[in-house]
Design a protein around this motif. Sequence first.
Motif, short mmCIF file in Angstrom:
data_model
loop_
_atom_site.label_atom_id
_atom_site.label_comp_id
_atom_site.label_asym_id
_atom_site.label_seq_id
_atom_site.Cartn_x
_atom_site.Cartn_y
_atom_site.Cartn_z
N THR A 234 20.64 5.28 3.53
CA THR A 234 19.43 5.46 2.73
C THR A 234 18.27 4.71 3.37
O THR A 234 18.37 3.52 3.64
CB THR A 234 19.66 4.90 1.31
OG1 THR A 234 21.00 5.14 0.94
CG2 THR A 234 18.70 5.51 0.32
N ILE A 235 17.17 5.43 3.53
CA ILE A 235 15.97 4.80 4.10
C ILE A 235 14.86 4.92 3.07
O ILE A 235 14.76 5.92 2.36
CB ILE A 235 15.52 5.51 5.40
CG1 ILE A 235 16.69 5.64 6.37
CG2 ILE A 235 14.37 4.77 6.05
CD1 ILE A 235 16.36 6.44 7.61
N CYS A 236 14.05 3.88 2.97
CA CYS A 236 12.86 3.99 2.13
C CYS A 236 11.69 3.37 2.89
O CYS A 236 11.87 2.70 3.89
CB CYS A 236 13.07 3.30 0.79
SG CYS A 236 13.12 1.52 0.91
N GLN A 237 10.49 3.64 2.38
CA GLN A 237 9.30 3.06 2.99
C GLN A 237 8.62 2.19 1.95
O GLN A 237 8.73 2.44 0.75
CB GLN A 237 8.35 4.14 3.46
CG GLN A 237 8.90 4.96 4.60
CD GLN A 237 7.85 5.85 5.23
OE1 GLN A 237 7.33 5.56 6.29
NE2 GLN A 237 7.54 6.93 4.56
N THR A 238 7.92 1.20 2.43
CA THR A 238 7.22 0.31 1.51
C THR A 238 5.91 -0.15 2.15
O THR A 238 5.87 -0.47 3.34
CB THR A 238 8.14 -0.88 1.13
OG1 THR A 238 7.45 -1.73 0.26
CG2 THR A 238 8.63 -1.66 2.34
N GLY A 239 4.86 -0.13 1.37
CA GLY A 239 3.54 -0.52 1.88
C GLY A 239 3.49 -2.01 2.17
O GLY A 239 3.76 -2.83 1.29
N LEU A 240 3.21 -2.36 3.38
CA LEU A 240 3.19 -3.78 3.78
C LEU A 240 1.75 -4.13 4.17
O LEU A 240 1.27 -3.68 5.22
CB LEU A 240 4.14 -3.99 4.96
CG LEU A 240 4.64 -5.40 5.17
CD1 LEU A 240 5.58 -5.83 4.06
CD2 LEU A 240 5.36 -5.52 6.51
N GLU A 241 1.12 -4.92 3.34
CA GLU A 241 -0.30 -5.18 3.55
C GLU A 241 -0.52 -6.27 4.60
O GLU A 241 -0.85 -7.41 4.28
CB GLU A 241 -0.96 -5.56 2.23
CG GLU A 241 -2.40 -5.12 2.19
CD GLU A 241 -2.91 -4.99 0.77
OE1 GLU A 241 -4.10 -4.74 0.64
OE2 GLU A 241 -2.14 -5.13 -0.18
N VAL A 242 -0.31 -5.90 5.81
CA VAL A 242 -0.50 -6.85 6.91
C VAL A 242 -0.89 -6.08 8.17
O VAL A 242 -0.51 -4.93 8.35
CB VAL A 242 0.81 -7.67 7.14
CG1 VAL A 242 1.94 -6.79 7.63
CG2 VAL A 242 0.59 -8.80 8.12
N MET A 285 8.86 6.28 -1.23
CA MET A 285 7.87 5.23 -0.99
C MET A 285 8.00 4.23 -2.15
O MET A 285 7.62 4.53 -3.27
CB MET A 285 6.48 5.88 -0.96
CG MET A 285 5.40 4.95 -0.56
SD MET A 285 5.45 4.73 1.22
CE MET A 285 3.97 3.75 1.40
N VAL A 286 8.55 3.08 -1.87
CA VAL A 286 8.82 2.12 -2.95
C VAL A 286 7.54 1.48 -3.46
O VAL A 286 7.35 1.31 -4.65
CB VAL A 286 9.80 1.03 -2.43
CG1 VAL A 286 10.02 -0.03 -3.48
CG2 VAL A 286 11.12 1.67 -2.04
N LYS A 287 6.67 1.14 -2.55
CA LYS A 287 5.41 0.50 -2.94
C LYS A 287 4.28 1.31 -2.34
O LYS A 287 4.36 1.70 -1.17
CB LYS A 287 5.39 -0.93 -2.41
CG LYS A 287 4.26 -1.77 -2.97
CD LYS A 287 4.34 -3.18 -2.38
CE LYS A 287 3.07 -3.94 -2.69
NZ LYS A 287 2.99 -5.18 -1.94
N ALA A 288 3.24 1.50 -3.14
CA ALA A 288 2.15 2.38 -2.70
C ALA A 288 1.48 1.85 -1.44
O ALA A 288 1.42 0.64 -1.20
CB ALA A 288 1.13 2.53 -3.80
N LEU A 289 0.98 2.80 -0.67
CA LEU A 289 0.30 2.45 0.58
C LEU A 289 -1.04 1.77 0.28
O LEU A 289 -1.86 2.32 -0.45
CB LEU A 289 0.05 3.74 1.37
CG LEU A 289 -0.57 3.62 2.73
CD1 LEU A 289 0.41 3.04 3.72
CD2 LEU A 289 -1.03 4.99 3.20
#
Lengths: 428, 235
Positions: A234-242, A285-289
């Motif tokens: 399982t792969i997910c994406q998450t917005g990383l603010e960096v 997408m776990v956390k919004a972009l």
Amino acid sequence: MANVELGEDTTTRIESPATADLLVAIAAPVNVEQLRATASDTIRAMSPRSTNEVDPSISGLRAAVAFPADVAPPTHGSDGAVVLDPAGSGVEIRFIPLAESGVSAIPWLGTPATYEAIFQAARGLGVKACAVVASDLASFRPDLLQTLLAPVLEKGADLAMPVYPAGKLDGLLNASILSPVARALYGKKIRYPLALDFGISARLLQEIQPARRAAAQGSSLFWPVTEAVLRNRTICQTGLEVKHPVGDALDASTVLTQTVGPLFAEMESNASFWQRVRGSQTVEMVKALPAAATTNAASVDIRPMLETFQLGSRNLQEMWGLVLPPVTLLELKRLTRMPAEQFRMPDELWVRIIYDFALAYRLRTLSRSHLLGALTPLYLGWVASHVMEVSKMRDKEAEQRVERLARAYEDGKPYLLSRWRWPDRFNP
Amino acid sequence: MWNQVLQSLQGSMSRVVSRIAMLLPGILALVVAVLVFLAIGWLLAAMTRVILTALRLDERLARGTEAIAEWTPHYTPTVLITRIVFWGMILLGFLVGLEALGASSADNAVPARLLAYLPHVVGAIVLLVLGNIIARFLSRSVLIGAVNMNLQYARLLSQGVKWLVLVLTIAMVLDHLSIGAAIVDMAFGILFGGIVLALALAVGLGSRELVSRSLEREATRSNVEHMPEEKLRHF
């Protein structure tokens, strides 16, 4: 090429009986003093006694930090690793220096051997999850670690890949080649397949051996997404603010050679897998972009890039002719005669160029360093075309434009399959 | 008188025919030697290929270095070694055959000289082939590098490198064959020295301003970098 064997130092250090709940690892060379200070602050902030509000899923965990080091720092713990209790927070942090295992051609990315050492350390510690963060330590913050680890610890994902807040002119190599090719091949819509930060589950890191795999396929980079896809994890994406300040030190040609070469090498070794994949799936997408600042593309001078493209067209015909079919060469010729303000490289043309270069890489039509060098003027031509096209667009529209290109890669996959399976067949 | 001429002609004719007749077994031995070694070479090459494939040499070398593939992208190391073994055996057969030819000949001065000279010819051929490969590789490397650096004279630079290597190769080949050694050395020295001098003069006089502007630009680069200009990020 990275060294496959782990150093004796590393093996001794990571075969310690100690355990930890999570491992934060840095894959590229890092400033150790800065790492100690940052890790200490971060762990203190993650402590339950801390006033900072941190997600309970990771607060109070016993953490370990692994990093590549040429010289082992003085040891405090019985097992050889440095143990630190930041400001009596009650949280234990263990520093695990990994023996130096070569330097990657891309300085901000680790070698497969380093990743192997990290995962071996993680397995030895019996961690629940591991977060790999960039060596600039910009993402070594409680909130960002939580962003990377929460999907693994709470949602049961095996791999959490970041989505960085990119402007219209950021990550162009990623948008033009790395991401859409990986998506077309492996059927997962991952924005950054070669990210500097990612979270990985204990289950997945039990299964992968980056160094051995890289050695087998002649690749010098570790591709976590490919590893997960091949194992159906399982792969997910998450917005990383960096934002990592990478890429300024190296020119486009070097970055292109050092990243696209390993991508093509991966393509060659996984051919039996990706030839069966059709279309692509959206990844959760776990956390919004996070929204990015709008970039003023008009201030970018595209003339040098166009000049390089035209210079390449005048001088590299002999090499392009070995790789590209006549119709593509004809279209490139037509492009060179276009006035600068009308210069546009069609998606279909660009996709065919990349697929033909991937095939030439496999067939060794040219020496591989020459092949990737000959791709650079074409890439700069694409960049010039893209910059002009998105200069008047808003960020959202520019993103849609990149998505259209990714779809063109998917649409062009039958062409790749046909060329890959029957390279000698007449291709006008 | 006429009889004497006829006798003389018959005598020389019989000497030539007898010499050819003496050479025939040698030529036959040469052909047989080449054929035998061709068969041995074919057998050894097949065995080498089987052994190297079993040892997975190509995979092992691909892990360590791309150097061989960079220079000969069309052939894998296994194919290269196999071909070297095959052609090495044929060359050996040819040498053995020549030796037999020399031994069978009564007057073996010419074959002996030929035999002594043969290694030079082989060496010269190897030099020529290597020189060509190096010239092509370097010329392509320079061309690609110069294009990616946006140098307008990329083609000129690449051709310059190519011909420099080729001229050097030809000089070495001629030297190896002992053909006009002193003249070749001198000509090469003059040519090479001339090129270096021309380049030095071109940079020193013709491009004086270009060099000073370039140095100036380097010196002021730190100021330029602080200008608030939007930049592209490739990675």
